[in-house]
Scaffold this active site. Structure first.
Site, PDB file in Angstrom:
ATOM      1  N   HIS A 192       4.645 -10.250  13.137  1.00 48.43           N
ATOM      2  CA  HIS A 192       4.441 -10.839  11.805  1.00 48.43           C
ATOM      3  C   HIS A 192       5.707 -10.814  10.973  1.00 48.43           C
ATOM      4  O   HIS A 192       5.997 -11.741  10.230  1.00 48.43           O
ATOM      5  CB  HIS A 192       3.316 -10.100  11.068  1.00 48.43           C
TER       6      HIS A 192
ATOM      7  N   GLU B 176      -4.811  -1.144   9.532  1.00 51.52           N
ATOM      8  CA  GLU B 176      -5.450  -2.432   9.266  1.00 51.52           C
ATOM      9  C   GLU B 176      -6.243  -2.884  10.503  1.00 51.52           C
ATOM     10  O   GLU B 176      -7.433  -3.189  10.412  1.00 51.52           O
ATOM     11  CB  GLU B 176      -4.367  -3.460   8.921  1.00 51.52           C
ATOM     12  N   HIS B 177      -5.586  -2.929  11.644  1.00 54.57           N
ATOM     13  CA  HIS B 177      -6.215  -3.281  12.921  1.00 54.57           C
ATOM     14  C   HIS B 177      -6.166  -2.063  13.847  1.00 54.57           C
ATOM     15  O   HIS B 177      -5.131  -1.410  13.943  1.00 54.57           O
ATOM     16  CB  HIS B 177      -5.467  -4.418  13.623  1.00 54.57           C
TER      17      HIS B 177
ATOM     18  N   HIS C 221     -30.634   7.168 -29.090  1.00 52.61           N
ATOM     19  CA  HIS C 221     -31.251   7.153 -27.769  1.00 52.61           C
ATOM     20  C   HIS C 221     -32.578   7.907 -27.793  1.00 52.61           C
ATOM     21  O   HIS C 221     -33.597   7.443 -27.268  1.00 52.61           O
ATOM     22  CB  HIS C 221     -30.329   7.828 -26.744  1.00 52.61           C
TER      23      HIS C 221
END
Length: 441
Positions: free
Chosen positions: A264, A332-333, A425
């Site tokens: 990459h 990632e992988h 409340h």
């Protein structure tokens, strides 16, 4: 080129920790450069987008040609190689099927206790911009990976922003992929200027609720600077991969997969982690031959990664040490090479995706299985997830309390509200409300 070899048995704790580090760009240093770009787009709109396209992308774009036209789509359909179109269509079907199966039910509503009902309603976000990078090539696969889950989720307004090419045009495959999904709004707006455009809107580019997709440090810095006006999602950095291989693995196949993410770019990370010295040695021997089958640029990227501190071979003492390294790295992988890959699945805790077996290379995960390839990087897999339908949807809590279920809830709520000092409340569930409810019967 020498391939890095990291023997965990001979490494100090500090040296092992160094292996876990990614190539981290100092995004803060880009913020100074990005800030004026964002301000220019915010104030000048399309004129700034066109100017930056000419300056940064060296692309002849003017303010009137930022949006893709029908003629652009028609040209792309006509000129794209039919084989590429067929492959994209196959990919589109796989991605759609996976994300349709992933889509949650529109609403669940259960009786929590007698008379008390609660649940979630899931609806799509109103708009999203999908950033498609182009710095190292054209990526129509990223178009399909980002826009398909958005479409399946039901997002009504989906736009694509991407850098124009040197010819002033948008990549043909990008346009064809967009139209396959049903996205017609594609804009020539890359880098920081593209992020600014969808954050603030211009005359041509609509302001969006969210932006997804990976990009350069310029894109990362821009997302950080506009995060107060647009949801910028999970950060995505350079590609990274671990191939975990046991002693039944073929080192040559493991090496073949190791190259996938290392090509990459020089900032990627890729490790083969094994406790088999034979697998390690077979991989080292095979890698140079695989480089010879690649183009010079991609082979150069891979050699830089596998010969540097962010890649290569990691030899563990045993199975436990190898798995611990994978979990600490949170890649990632994560590919698992073994005759019995499922035996490791339960112990692999952190990864963007886990690809099991020698017939499941990352290439298939990236393109044709259907799982999303936009994945958490830089260790974010410890807390983050792949891009999914859920990223384009939001949950709204829904509750209904009957007259029968109200008293017990109100009694306990009044105690807690009083303890925390919230008078309003407490009063809203006190005897005051009970009296008003009796009057309205």
């Amino acid at each position: 080129m020498t391939i890095s070899f990291h023997d965990l048995s001979r490494m100090t704790g500090a040296a092992r920790d160094a292996l876990l580090k990614r190539t981290e760009a100092d995004i803060s240093s880009f913020e100074v450069k990005v800030r004026p770009i964002i301000e220019a787009v915010r104030s000048e709109g399309d004129e700034a987008l066109a100017r930056f396209a000419r300056e940064f992308d060296k692309s002849p774009v003017d303010a009137g040609s930022i949006a893709a036209t029908e003629a652009d789509f028609a040209r792309a359909e006509k000129t794209l190689d039919p084989k590429v179109r067929e492959a994209l269509a196959f990919m589109a079907r796989s991605i759609r099927k996976f994300h349709e199966d992933q889509k949650p039910e529109e609403m669940w509503f259960h009786e929590i206790q007698p008379g008390v009902f609660a649940g979630d309603r899931t609806t799509a976000i109103p708009s999203v911009a999908c950033y498609i990078p182009r710095g190292k090539g054209a990526f129509p696969s990223s178009v399909l990976m980002q826009t398909t889950p958005a479409k399946v989720a039901g997002v009504k307004d989906i736009v694509i922003i991407t850098p124009p090419g040197p010819d002033g045009k948008i990549d043909d495959a990008t346009l064809v992929a967009a139209r396959m999904v049903g996205v017609e709004k594609v804009f020539k707006a890359g880098g920081a200027q593209g992020i600014a455009a969808v954050a603030y809107g211009t005359r041509t580019v609509p302001k969006c609720s969210k932006v997804v997709g990976p990009g350069s440090p310029w894109v990362g810095a821009a997302k950080r600077l506009v995060s107060h006006v647009i949801d910028v999602g999970t950060p995505a950095g350079p590609s990274e991969l671990i191939v975990l291989a046991d002693d039944t693995a073929d080192g040559r196949l493991a090496a073949l997969d190791l190259i996938i993410e290392s090509e990459h770019g020089p900032d990627s990370s890729a490790f083969l982690v094994t406790w088999s010295r034979k697998v390690a040695e077979d991989a080292i021997a095979a890698i140079p031959d695989f480089w010879k089958q690649m183009g010079a640029q991609r082979a150069g990227y891979s050699a830089t990664v596998l010969g540097g501190p962010m890649g290569g071979i990691v030899l563990a003492r045993d199975e436990a040490e190898a798995i611990a390294f994978c979990n600490d790295y949170a890649p990632e992988h994560l590919g698992v090479h073994s005759d019995e890959p499922f035996q490791y699945l339960g112990r692999l805790e952190h990864a963007g995706e886990i690809l099991l077996g020698r017939h499941t290379p990352p290439t298939l995960g990236n393109f044709t299985i259907g799982v999303n390839h936009v994945l958490p990087t830089s260790g974010w897999a410890k807390t983050g997830s792949p891009l999914t339908v859920h990223d384009f949807m939001k949950r709204t809590s829904v509750a209904y309390v009957t007259a029968k279920g109200y008293p017990e809830l109100a009694r306990h709520a009044e105690v807690i509200a009083t303890y925390e000092g919230f008078d309003g409340h407490a009063n809203a569930v006190s005897e005051t409300r009970a009296r008003l409810l009796r009057r309205n019967r």
